[in-house]
Design a protein around this motif. Structure first.
Motif, mmCIF file in Angstrom:
data_model
loop_
_atom_site.group_PDB
_atom_site.id
_atom_site.type_symbol
_atom_site.label_atom_id
_atom_site.label_comp_id
_atom_site.label_asym_id
_atom_site.label_seq_id
_atom_site.Cartn_x
_atom_site.Cartn_y
_atom_site.Cartn_z
ATOM 1 N N GLN A 165 0.813 -1.271 0.004
ATOM 2 C CA GLN A 165 0.131 -0.044 0.005
ATOM 3 C C GLN A 165 0.935 1.368 -0.069
ATOM 4 O O GLN A 165 0.534 2.180 -0.742
ATOM 5 C CB GLN A 165 -0.938 -0.048 1.094
ATOM 6 N N SER A 166 1.978 1.263 0.689
ATOM 7 C CA SER A 166 2.802 2.409 0.847
ATOM 8 C C SER A 166 3.462 2.625 -0.553
ATOM 9 O O SER A 166 3.572 3.720 -0.842
ATOM 10 C CB SER A 166 3.747 2.483 1.855
ATOM 11 N N VAL A 167 3.892 1.399 -1.055
ATOM 12 C CA VAL A 167 4.433 1.585 -2.477
ATOM 13 C C VAL A 167 3.570 2.157 -3.405
ATOM 14 O O VAL A 167 3.785 3.144 -4.253
ATOM 15 C CB VAL A 167 5.083 0.224 -3.153
ATOM 16 N N HIS B 10 1.506 4.726 11.738
ATOM 17 C CA HIS B 10 2.705 6.032 11.671
ATOM 18 C C HIS B 10 4.011 5.535 11.362
ATOM 19 O O HIS B 10 5.017 5.899 10.690
ATOM 20 C CB HIS B 10 2.470 6.706 12.828
ATOM 21 N N TYR B 11 4.418 4.284 11.973
ATOM 22 C CA TYR B 11 5.713 3.708 11.902
ATOM 23 C C TYR B 11 6.263 3.535 10.338
ATOM 24 O O TYR B 11 7.322 3.923 10.074
ATOM 25 C CB TYR B 11 6.084 2.627 12.667
ATOM 26 N N ILE B 12 5.427 3.197 9.600
ATOM 27 C CA ILE B 12 5.498 3.029 8.070
ATOM 28 C C ILE B 12 5.608 4.310 7.592
ATOM 29 O O ILE B 12 6.348 4.757 6.820
ATOM 30 C CB ILE B 12 4.462 2.136 7.539
ATOM 31 N N GLY B 13 4.440 5.327 7.684
ATOM 32 C CA GLY B 13 4.271 6.438 6.736
ATOM 33 C C GLY B 13 5.503 7.570 7.238
ATOM 34 O O GLY B 13 5.917 8.166 6.320
ATOM 35 N N GLU C 65 13.021 -10.710 24.698
ATOM 36 C CA GLU C 65 13.650 -9.743 23.364
ATOM 37 C C GLU C 65 12.434 -9.165 22.768
ATOM 38 O O GLU C 65 12.731 -7.827 22.335
ATOM 39 C CB GLU C 65 14.574 -10.614 22.701
ATOM 40 N N VAL C 66 11.648 -9.741 22.656
ATOM 41 C CA VAL C 66 10.241 -9.176 22.049
ATOM 42 C C VAL C 66 9.784 -8.147 22.749
ATOM 43 O O VAL C 66 9.684 -6.898 22.238
ATOM 44 C CB VAL C 66 9.175 -10.190 21.592
ATOM 45 N N VAL C 67 9.526 -8.335 24.000
ATOM 46 C CA VAL C 67 9.127 -7.336 25.007
ATOM 47 C C VAL C 67 10.315 -5.991 24.883
ATOM 48 O O VAL C 67 9.840 -4.792 24.913
ATOM 49 C CB VAL C 67 8.813 -7.820 26.288
ATOM 50 N N ALA C 68 11.283 -6.159 24.819
ATOM 51 C CA ALA C 68 12.390 -5.248 24.958
ATOM 52 C C ALA C 68 12.311 -4.279 23.510
ATOM 53 O O ALA C 68 12.342 -3.175 23.587
ATOM 54 C CB ALA C 68 13.918 -5.960 25.066
ATOM 55 N N MET C 69 12.242 -5.151 22.420
ATOM 56 C CA MET C 69 12.087 -4.344 21.208
ATOM 57 C C MET C 69 10.914 -3.637 21.115
ATOM 58 O O MET C 69 10.820 -2.322 20.474
ATOM 59 C CB MET C 69 11.977 -5.595 20.169
ATOM 60 N N LEU C 70 9.798 -4.000 21.561
ATOM 61 C CA LEU C 70 8.478 -3.305 21.435
ATOM 62 C C LEU C 70 8.692 -1.926 22.537
ATOM 63 O O LEU C 70 8.225 -1.075 21.936
ATOM 64 C CB LEU C 70 7.496 -4.117 21.918
ATOM 65 N N GLU C 71 9.289 -2.156 23.730
ATOM 66 C CA GLU C 71 9.555 -1.114 24.408
ATOM 67 C C GLU C 71 10.415 0.018 23.834
ATOM 68 O O GLU C 71 10.059 0.952 23.970
ATOM 69 C CB GLU C 71 10.061 -1.583 25.827
ATOM 70 N N GLU C 72 11.447 -0.494 22.989
ATOM 71 C CA GLU C 72 12.280 0.290 22.550
ATOM 72 C C GLU C 72 11.663 1.123 21.195
ATOM 73 O O GLU C 72 11.908 2.411 21.103
ATOM 74 C CB GLU C 72 13.522 -0.264 21.959
ATOM 75 N N ALA C 73 10.832 0.457 20.840
ATOM 76 C CA ALA C 73 10.176 1.036 19.452
ATOM 77 C C ALA C 73 8.736 1.698 19.680
ATOM 78 O O ALA C 73 7.979 2.170 18.932
ATOM 79 C CB ALA C 73 9.702 0.182 18.442
ATOM 80 N N ARG C 74 8.403 1.725 20.994
ATOM 81 C CA ARG C 74 7.149 2.468 21.406
ATOM 82 C C ARG C 74 6.729 3.636 20.643
ATOM 83 O O ARG C 74 5.602 3.944 20.628
ATOM 84 C CB ARG C 74 7.123 2.579 23.210
ATOM 85 N N ILE C 75 7.997 4.667 20.842
ATOM 86 C CA ILE C 75 7.615 5.981 20.252
ATOM 87 C C ILE C 75 7.076 5.942 18.689
ATOM 88 O O ILE C 75 6.301 6.781 18.427
ATOM 89 C CB ILE C 75 8.734 6.817 20.194
ATOM 90 N N HIS C 76 7.459 4.820 18.106
ATOM 91 C CA HIS C 76 7.015 4.825 16.535
ATOM 92 C C HIS C 76 5.500 4.405 16.494
ATOM 93 O O HIS C 76 4.917 4.283 15.384
ATOM 94 C CB HIS C 76 7.801 3.863 15.803
ATOM 95 N N PHE C 77 4.876 3.851 17.663
ATOM 96 C CA PHE C 77 3.642 3.348 17.448
ATOM 97 C C PHE C 77 2.433 4.164 18.006
ATOM 98 O O PHE C 77 1.515 3.973 18.358
ATOM 99 C CB PHE C 77 3.508 1.985 18.149
ATOM 100 N N SER C 78 2.854 5.461 18.257
ATOM 101 C CA SER C 78 1.805 6.528 19.068
ATOM 102 C C SER C 78 1.703 7.788 18.045
ATOM 103 O O SER C 78 2.459 7.763 17.151
ATOM 104 C CB SER C 78 2.200 6.899 20.207
#
Length: 91
Positions: free
Chosen positions: A20-22, A35-38, A78-91
């Protein structure tokens, strides 16, 4: 999307956000993307559609019998840590 653009014609359908983005980048029209894609593509522009829906919680489920398995615990942590680190991209 139909609420904001009731007369828009569907030009392309895909179940994949990347496709869709392409299509949107190529000029096919509007798409509703996380938002993290856009935000990661300078060729895409944000269209203000009003207030965003509230954030949703994400749950990581494991079977009770697997909770103490060291490898599953390692991957879960590891999954929890990755999501916590990327939290800013999901809001």
């Amino acid at each position: 999307m139909t609420t904001h653009f009731p007369r828009a014609r569907v030009a392309f359908r895909a179940n994949d956000h990347f496709a869709q983005s392409v299509a949107a980048r190529s000029g096919a029209g509007l798409t509703l993307l996380p938002h993290y894609i856009g935000r990661s593509d300078a060729a895409l522009r944000l269209c203000d559609l009003g207030p965003l829906p509230p954030n949703r919680e994400v749950f990581l489920l494991t079977r009770r019998c697997d909770k103490r398995d060291p490898l599953i615990r390692l991957v879960s942590d590891e999954v929890v840590a990755m999501l916590e680190e990327a939290r800013i991209h999901f809001s």
